[in-house]
Enzyme design. Structure first.
Site, PDB file in Angstrom:
ATOM      1  N   SER A 100       0.914  -1.126   0.038  1.00 14.13           N
ATOM      2  CA  SER A 100      -0.048  -0.036   0.047  1.00 14.13           C
ATOM      3  C   SER A 100       0.888   1.309  -0.051  1.00 14.13           C
ATOM      4  O   SER A 100       1.726   1.353  -0.750  1.00 14.13           O
ATOM      5  CB  SER A 100      -0.989  -0.100   1.206  1.00 14.13           C
ATOM      6  OG  SER A 100      -1.925   1.011   1.090  1.00 14.13           O
ATOM      7  N   GLU A 124      -8.056  -1.487  -3.509  1.00 11.03           N
ATOM      8  CA  GLU A 124      -7.387  -2.440  -4.373  1.00 11.03           C
ATOM      9  C   GLU A 124      -7.636  -2.128  -5.952  1.00 11.03           C
ATOM     10  O   GLU A 124      -6.903  -2.486  -6.697  1.00 11.03           O
ATOM     11  CB  GLU A 124      -7.908  -4.025  -4.152  1.00 11.03           C
ATOM     12  CG  GLU A 124      -6.603  -5.087  -4.508  1.00 11.03           C
ATOM     13  CD  GLU A 124      -5.323  -4.926  -3.929  1.00 11.03           C
ATOM     14  OE1 GLU A 124      -4.562  -5.599  -4.299  1.00 11.03           O
ATOM     15  OE2 GLU A 124      -5.208  -3.960  -2.965  1.00 11.03           O
ATOM     16  N   HIS A 169      -7.545  -5.292  -0.556  1.00 11.73           N
ATOM     17  CA  HIS A 169      -6.547  -4.488  -0.058  1.00 11.73           C
ATOM     18  C   HIS A 169      -6.420  -4.976   1.409  1.00 11.73           C
ATOM     19  O   HIS A 169      -6.891  -4.417   2.324  1.00 11.73           O
ATOM     20  CB  HIS A 169      -6.707  -3.207   0.022  1.00 11.73           C
ATOM     21  CG  HIS A 169      -5.719  -2.300  -0.231  1.00 11.73           C
ATOM     22  ND1 HIS A 169      -4.926  -1.997  -1.243  1.00 11.73           N
ATOM     23  CD2 HIS A 169      -4.821  -1.304   0.740  1.00 11.73           C
ATOM     24  CE1 HIS A 169      -4.040  -1.177  -1.106  1.00 11.73           C
ATOM     25  NE2 HIS A 169      -3.990  -0.698   0.302  1.00 11.73           N
TER      26      HIS A 169
END
Length: 627
Positions: free
Chosen positions: A195, A305, A336
């Protein structure tokens, strides 16, 4: 106890984040940004020139380690004073497999960057994934910066929210000389980030040519300047700690945005082994499905995501146009979230290992003799990762989840987790505790764990941590009932008392002091009053007795300069040796007509006074009067 620290607070923060962005993320961010990312270019200023590779052979900045704390037999935390940030920064290291087997060797390193919600306590790679166990048999030092919430590991233009973020300077200039000099780390490095950390892994590599030989972005945002992306980043940073992206890189028109954009810096990545991955945002094997096909209950993770996939595709296309090879892994599903990043950690290892020049698979090792028998009897310790090696007059062998020590006098005993960390802090087998003489055992109350050693013990609970107890303090603590006695578990290591020769160790309900007066416990409210009056450096001096029961469920402890008395109805008060004490003694102490003290001594004109339940005593000149 062989797992990471508690994660409940972090999980709560992620749950709050999901609630806040369920609707906003899709409506405000995904659609406009997706539209902007379908173009081949970026709507931003030209990138600033990449910085030159930092010099790491010396440390002219003055960065220095202020504290070292071993967390296990191979995991250590350093606090590095950063002149750039003006504060100590914690960095944890998972030491290379052969750290003990080959004590003259230095090792390549893998740097693991955290996500947007990085905490100041622990890098999430160590408790959200199996990274600690996975890297146990890898011959690399794993570098885990701690902290940096919403920082993007960059040098900010100005302080914000109480932080003076200068992470790029810290990571590339201040930290490397310390790792090389004191922690046997070479200049061969790889970096893996998820991330926010994935974004940073790419731009730090591009901005510092030659610093990293491998860079991996796992669900990173790989263009920071496309239409709507600065606004998306600001939205996320506001939610993750209340940070202002303008303090980081200025307004979106500022060249610093492009100077930290992996897409804009892509050409600077030539010659680096690159790995890029993301899911699709749809429900995957680690997601909880909702009632809508393909949509998980992790709504925020779905939207994030999608952003990661779109920006990763745009970035990978740019690399392809530039003729820069990269391993790209677009998973057909997944949000994510950490289980997918753990999966990618395993997937990328062969490429990372080849890039930094270490073997992919661990060498064969075996066990034998008493160490082998102990390993077989303690399956939790896992497979061996080294052969046996010599330590301080005995042998040791490392396993995935701990270490087994052996001497003919103690046998083979396993030590692991936080107890192993506390043992390392004392010098392990070469330190004052000597070799372990028991395996790790549970305490009778079910709260804690302990190992006994030749010259002491280490006790651990989740609430108190792991602390050694030895010598006179151990003898007295055991005489009082160990952790089941009045003191409870140790909460600190033994230290020398400042200003006077002696030792003290903190426990849950008080402290144990050792001095020329013997070894004695000071407990509860009496301990509180003792501290109020200056501890052993105050007029009371060291304790001369343990706590003694008296009338009305009261207690007292004798000290060099007087006593402290406590009862449920009166609290804790001191009585100084000399005329005040003698006057109280003359009428029968607490059992006499004055009862318990209800004040400390205090000044009056020409002398002092002390109040009791049913009267008071004054000392004026050489005259003592009981009233």
């Amino acid at each position: 106890m062989r797992v990471g620290l508690a994660t409940e607070d972090r999980r709560r923060s992620r749950a709050t984040f999901r609630t806040k962005v369920v609707g906003a993320l899709a409506a405000m961010l995904v659609l406009p940004i997706a539209a902007g990312l379908t173009t081949a270019g970026t709507a931003a200023a030209a990138p600033a020139p990449a910085q030159a590779a930092p010099a790491v052979t010396q440390n002219p900045t003055g960065a220095a380690v202020t504290k070292v704390d071993w967390l296990s037999e191979r995991r250590v935390a350093l606090w590095v004073n950063s002149p750039a940030m003006g504060t100590p920064i914690q960095v944890q290291i998972l030491l290379a497999r052969d750290w003990n087997v080959n004590p003259s060797a230095s090792f390549p390193s893998v740097w693991m960057l955290d996500g947007l919600r990085a905490t100041d306590n622990e890098n999430a790679w160590t408790y959200e994934t199996d990274a600690e166990s996975f890297y146990a048999d890898k011959n690399v030092n794993v570098i885990l910066p701690v902290g940096g919430q919403s920082s993007f590991y960059s040098d900010w233009l100005e302080p914000d929210n109480g932080k003076n973020y200068q992470w790029e300077t810290f990571l590339t200039k201040e930290l490397p000389p310390i790792l090389e000099k004191d922690w046997r780390t070479t200049q061969t490095r790889g970096v893996v980030g998820l991330s926010m950390g994935g974004t940073s892994a790419m731009f730090l590599t591009a901005r510092n040519p030659g610093f990293f030989k491998f860079a991996a972005s796992l669900s990173g945002i790989l263009t920071t300047t496309s239409l709507g992306m600065p606004q998306a980043i600001q939205f996320a940073m506001t939610d993750a700690g209340g940070y202002n992206s303008a303090a980081m890189w200025g307004p979106p028109s500022n060249a610093q945005w492009a100077a930290h954009d992996p897409y804009a810096l892509a050409e600077k990545l030539k010659g680096v082994s690159l790995y890029v991955s993301s899911g699709s945002g749809t429900t995957g094997p680690y997601d909880q499905p909702s009632g809508i096909p393909g949509v998980s209950t992790n709504y925020a993770g779905m939207g994030l995501e999608i952003l990661a996939r779109l920006t990763s595709q745009t970035f990978a296309t740019k690399l392809n146009q530039l003729g820069i090879p990269a391993q790209v892994n677009y998973r057909p599903s997944g949000t994510h979230s950490w289980p997918y990043w753990q999966f990618e950690l395993h997937q990328l290892w062969p490429q990372l290992a080849n890039a930094i020049g270490v073997e992919v698979e661990k060498p064969a090792c075996g066990t034998s003799g008493e160490i082998g028998a102990t390993a077989a009897a303690n399956g939790w310790i896992g497979d061996c990762i080294t052969p046996e090696y010599s330590v301080a007059g005995g042998l040791a062998q490392d396993f995935r989840n701990g270490r087994i020590y052996f001497t003919s006098g103690t046998g083979a005993q396993p030590v692991a987790g936080r107890i192993a960390g506390a043992y390392m802090n004392t010098g392990a087998a070469a330190g004052p505790l000597g070799f372990p003489r028991t395996p790790e055992l549970g305490t009778p109350d079910g709260r804690g764990r302990f190992n006994h050693f030749q010259n002491g013990s280490i006790y651990w609970t989740p609430q108190t941590g792991a602390h050694p107890v030895s010598g006179d303090i151990l003898a007295e603590w055991s005489a009082q009932g160990w952790e089941g006695g009045p003191l409870g578990y140790p909460t600190a290591d033994e230290i020398a008392t400042p200003g006077k020769p002696g030792k003290v160790q903190g426990f849950e309900i008080g402290a144990m002091y050792s001095s020329a007066n013997g070894t004695h416990a000071v407990l509860g409210m009496i301990m509180g009053k003792y501290g109020e009056l200056g501890w052993e450096n105050g007029w009371l001096g060291f304790p001369k007795s343990n706590e003694v029961p008296i009338k009305d469920n009261g207690r007292f402890t004798e000290f060099e300069g007087g006593n402290i008395y406590w009862s449920p109805g009166t609290g804790a008060w001191s009585v100084e040796n000399g005329p005040l004490f003698d006057g109280w003694k003359s009428v029968g102490y607490e059992g006499g007509r004055l009862g318990f003290p209800i004040s400390d001594k205090f000044d009056i004109p020409g002398g002092v006074q002390q109040n009791f339940q049913f009267g008071y005593i004054t000392v004026i000149g050489d005259k003592t009067e009981v009233h």
